[in-house]
Design an enzyme around this catalytic site. Structure first.
Site, PDB file in Angstrom:
ATOM      1  N   SER A  32      47.567 113.191  46.264  1.00  0.00           N
ATOM      2  CA  SER A  32      47.032 112.356  45.176  1.00  0.00           C
ATOM      3  C   SER A  32      46.432 113.138  44.016  1.00  0.00           C
ATOM      4  O   SER A  32      46.372 112.635  42.896  1.00  0.00           O
ATOM      5  CB  SER A  32      45.979 111.391  45.745  1.00  0.00           C
ATOM      6  OG  SER A  32      45.093 112.083  46.590  1.00  0.00           O
ATOM      7  N   SER A  61      44.649 129.798  51.903  1.00  0.00           N
ATOM      8  CA  SER A  61      43.754 130.273  50.835  1.00  0.00           C
ATOM      9  C   SER A  61      43.507 131.764  51.040  1.00  0.00           C
ATOM     10  O   SER A  61      43.525 132.243  52.179  1.00  0.00           O
ATOM     11  CB  SER A  61      42.414 129.542  50.917  1.00  0.00           C
ATOM     12  OG  SER A  61      41.446 130.186  50.110  1.00  0.00           O
ATOM     13  N   TYR A  68      35.462 127.280  56.052  1.00  0.00           N
ATOM     14  CA  TYR A  68      36.721 127.238  55.288  1.00  0.00           C
ATOM     15  C   TYR A  68      37.568 128.476  55.583  1.00  0.00           C
ATOM     16  O   TYR A  68      38.775 128.374  55.841  1.00  0.00           O
ATOM     17  CB  TYR A  68      36.378 127.131  53.806  1.00  0.00           C
ATOM     18  CG  TYR A  68      37.545 126.908  52.881  1.00  0.00           C
ATOM     19  CD1 TYR A  68      38.205 125.684  52.823  1.00  0.00           C
ATOM     20  CD2 TYR A  68      37.970 127.918  52.016  1.00  0.00           C
ATOM     21  CE1 TYR A  68      39.266 125.479  51.937  1.00  0.00           C
ATOM     22  CE2 TYR A  68      39.017 127.726  51.126  1.00  0.00           C
ATOM     23  CZ  TYR A  68      39.672 126.504  51.095  1.00  0.00           C
ATOM     24  OH  TYR A  68      40.710 126.304  50.217  1.00  0.00           O
ATOM     25  N   ALA A 110      37.521 130.322  58.198  1.00  0.00           N
ATOM     26  CA  ALA A 110      38.041 130.226  59.575  1.00  0.00           C
ATOM     27  C   ALA A 110      39.211 129.254  59.636  1.00  0.00           C
ATOM     28  O   ALA A 110      40.230 129.515  60.291  1.00  0.00           O
ATOM     29  CB  ALA A 110      36.927 129.788  60.525  1.00  0.00           C
ATOM     30  N   LYS A 148      41.296 128.429  57.206  1.00  0.00           N
ATOM     31  CA  LYS A 148      42.467 128.946  56.492  1.00  0.00           C
ATOM     32  C   LYS A 148      43.051 130.172  57.201  1.00  0.00           C
ATOM     33  O   LYS A 148      44.262 130.375  57.214  1.00  0.00           O
ATOM     34  CB  LYS A 148      42.098 129.274  55.036  1.00  0.00           C
ATOM     35  CG  LYS A 148      41.672 128.036  54.228  1.00  0.00           C
ATOM     36  CD  LYS A 148      42.802 127.019  54.130  1.00  0.00           C
ATOM     37  CE  LYS A 148      42.483 125.852  53.226  1.00  0.00           C
ATOM     38  NZ  LYS A 148      43.602 124.933  53.041  1.00  0.00           N
TER      39      LYS A 148
HETATM   40  P1  NDP Z   1      41.621 118.589  45.710  1.00  0.00           P
HETATM   41  O1  NDP Z   1      40.232 118.392  46.193  1.00  0.00           O
HETATM   42  O2  NDP Z   1      41.920 118.513  44.245  1.00  0.00           O
HETATM   43  O3  NDP Z   1      42.614 117.545  46.461  1.00  0.00           O
HETATM   44  C1  NDP Z   1      42.558 117.456  47.851  1.00  0.00           C
HETATM   45  C2  NDP Z   1      43.645 116.534  48.331  1.00  0.00           C
HETATM   46  O4  NDP Z   1      43.571 116.435  49.766  1.00  0.00           O
HETATM   47  C3  NDP Z   1      43.488 115.110  47.814  1.00  0.00           C
HETATM   48  O5  NDP Z   1      44.767 114.563  47.625  1.00  0.00           O
HETATM   49  C4  NDP Z   1      42.761 114.400  48.953  1.00  0.00           C
HETATM   50  O6  NDP Z   1      42.982 112.994  48.988  1.00  0.00           O
HETATM   51  C5  NDP Z   1      43.424 115.068  50.144  1.00  0.00           C
HETATM   52  N1  NDP Z   1      42.634 114.991  51.375  1.00  0.00           N
HETATM   53  C6  NDP Z   1      41.384 115.449  51.592  1.00  0.00           C
HETATM   54  N2  NDP Z   1      40.998 115.180  52.852  1.00  0.00           N
HETATM   55  C7  NDP Z   1      42.038 114.523  53.448  1.00  0.00           C
HETATM   56  C8  NDP Z   1      42.253 113.958  54.728  1.00  0.00           C
HETATM   57  N3  NDP Z   1      41.323 114.003  55.682  1.00  0.00           N
HETATM   58  N4  NDP Z   1      43.438 113.348  54.976  1.00  0.00           N
HETATM   59  C9  NDP Z   1      44.399 113.281  54.022  1.00  0.00           C
HETATM   60  N5  NDP Z   1      44.258 113.797  52.778  1.00  0.00           N
HETATM   61  C10 NDP Z   1      43.087 114.404  52.498  1.00  0.00           C
HETATM   62  O7  NDP Z   1      42.069 119.994  46.312  1.00  0.00           O
HETATM   63  P2  NDP Z   1      43.100 121.104  45.766  1.00  0.00           P
HETATM   64  O8  NDP Z   1      44.277 120.453  45.186  1.00  0.00           O
HETATM   65  O9  NDP Z   1      42.335 122.070  44.990  1.00  0.00           O
HETATM   66  O10 NDP Z   1      43.488 121.795  47.144  1.00  0.00           O
HETATM   67  C11 NDP Z   1      44.704 121.547  47.834  1.00  0.00           C
HETATM   68  C12 NDP Z   1      44.844 122.584  48.944  1.00  0.00           C
HETATM   69  O11 NDP Z   1      44.836 123.890  48.348  1.00  0.00           O
HETATM   70  C13 NDP Z   1      43.702 122.551  49.938  1.00  0.00           C
HETATM   71  O12 NDP Z   1      44.189 122.793  51.233  1.00  0.00           O
HETATM   72  C14 NDP Z   1      42.826 123.706  49.480  1.00  0.00           C
HETATM   73  O13 NDP Z   1      42.069 124.215  50.541  1.00  0.00           O
HETATM   74  C15 NDP Z   1      43.857 124.688  48.966  1.00  0.00           C
HETATM   75  N6  NDP Z   1      43.330 125.662  48.030  1.00  0.00           N
HETATM   76  C16 NDP Z   1      42.746 125.276  46.840  1.00  0.00           C
HETATM   77  C17 NDP Z   1      42.225 126.228  45.986  1.00  0.00           C
HETATM   78  C18 NDP Z   1      41.587 125.891  44.666  1.00  0.00           C
HETATM   79  O14 NDP Z   1      40.974 126.790  44.059  1.00  0.00           O
HETATM   80  N7  NDP Z   1      41.693 124.672  44.178  1.00  0.00           N
HETATM   81  C19 NDP Z   1      42.284 127.663  46.331  1.00  0.00           C
HETATM   82  C20 NDP Z   1      42.909 127.955  47.584  1.00  0.00           C
HETATM   83  C21 NDP Z   1      43.414 126.972  48.393  1.00  0.00           C
HETATM   84  P3  NDP Z   1      42.038 111.956  48.119  1.00  0.00           P
HETATM   85  O15 NDP Z   1      42.482 112.104  46.671  1.00  0.00           O
HETATM   86  O16 NDP Z   1      42.351 110.605  48.662  1.00  0.00           O
HETATM   87  O17 NDP Z   1      40.633 112.393  48.319  1.00  0.00           O
END
Ligand code: NDP
Length: 248
Positions: free
Chosen positions: A15, A143, A156, A158, A160
């Site tokens: 999303s 990550s 986090y 741990a 990743k």
């Molecule tokens: P955002 O916080 O922008 O988006 C997170 C997404 O995960 C949303 O779509 C959210 O849904 C969904 N989500 C969260 N919890 C759940 C759950 N329990 N079940 C289903 N969906 C869930 O995060 P990012 O886009 O920044 O991150 C995406 C991935 O990239 C993550 O795994 C993050 O750890 C990794 N990452 C991000 C970095 C960064 O700097 N941004 C760096 C390194 C890794 P909803 O919209 O409904 O809340």
């Protein structure tokens, strides 16, 4: 012809942020996109219509990746609705950053359950079909925190680091079945996940990243595109850093 035409891609956490960027990139390459979200229905519906505007199928489902049985039902529903799954992107993730001395059991469990157990839950639900089909492609969004470790992120890092080890173990386990499993380890990427950072903190990151800037979702989506392409057909079990050189 677009190289992902006819392929069904499942993305967890589509999303917002990186998942959303990956969804739009893969839809533009011809893939049908199924994605999950946790709470943000409006954002999910908006993305669904943006995907459909690209003349491919798009559907969102509200599924908590922490819930093993709900995930199993979700994957069964996808197979009913789309007929098959070709590609899985385990992207859903959260942070709850605190020094260890302040971290509660719940802070620890929420992060491990979402990031690591979520990856297990969805992969477990998809793997039997991939094995039967003798093909499949899994990309885990981990990550650099799981590679180098970051302070105030023991939960986090741990989770990743666990995803990275999961990636390598599963890649070895299923390679003989024509299934590739890789992880992308982004550095700092401009999404809502960084919303707690001040401009000063972001400027500091720009200074320490060798390529001189915070990453964009397109930087991660580009790596996903590469990993799904024929150019990457001899690549499996890798943790590819997309971090502007931060972890060098
Ligand atoms: P955002 O916080 O922008 O988006 C997170 C997404 O995960 C949303 O779509 C959210 O849904 C969904 N989500 C969260 N919890 C759940 C759950 N329990 N079940 C289903 N969906 C869930 O995060 P990012 O886009 O920044 O991150 C995406 C991935 O990239 C993550 O795994 C993050 O750890 C990794 N990452 C991000 C970095 C960064 O700097 N941004 C760096 C390194 C890794 P909803 O919209 O409904 O809340």
């Amino acid at each position: 012809m677009k190289f992902l035409k006819g392929q069904v891609v499942v993305i967890t956490g589509g999303s917002r942020g990186i998942g959303r960027g990956i969804a739009l990139r893969l839809a533009s390459l011809g893939a049908d996109i199924v994605f999950s979200y946790n709470k943000n229905k409006d954002a999910a519906l908006k993305l669904e219509s943006e995907i459909k505007a690209l003349k491919v199928k798009g559907k969102s489902y509200c599924v908590d990746v922490k819930d093993f049985s709900k995930v199993k039902e979700w994957v069964a529903d996808i197979k009913k609705d789309f007929g098959k799954i070709d590609i899985l992107i385990n992207n859903a993730g959260i942070i709850i950053d605190k020094a260890l001395m302040m971290m509660t059991e719940d802070d620890w469990s929420q992060v491990i359950d979402t990031n690591l157990n979520g990856t297990f839950n969805v992969s477990r639900a998809c793997i039997v079909d991939f094995l039967k089909a003798k093909k499949g492609n899994i990309i885990n969004i981990s990550s650099i925190s799981g590679v180098i470790g970051l302070p105030r992120q023991v939960n986090y890092s741990a989770s990743k680091g666990g995803m990275n080890a999961f990636t390598k173990a599963l890649a070895k386990e299923v390679a003989a079945y024509g299934i590739r499993v890789n992880a992308i380890a982004p550095g700092f990427i401009e999404t809502e996940m960084l919303s707690a950072m001040t401009d000063e903190q972001k400027n500091k990151i720009n200074e320490i990243v060798p390529l001189g800037r915070i990453g964009r979702v397109e930087d991660v989506a580009g790596c996903v595109e590469f990993l799904l392409s024929d150019s990457a057909k001899y690549i499996t079990g890798q943790i590819i850093k997309v971090d502007g050189g931060l972890a060098i």
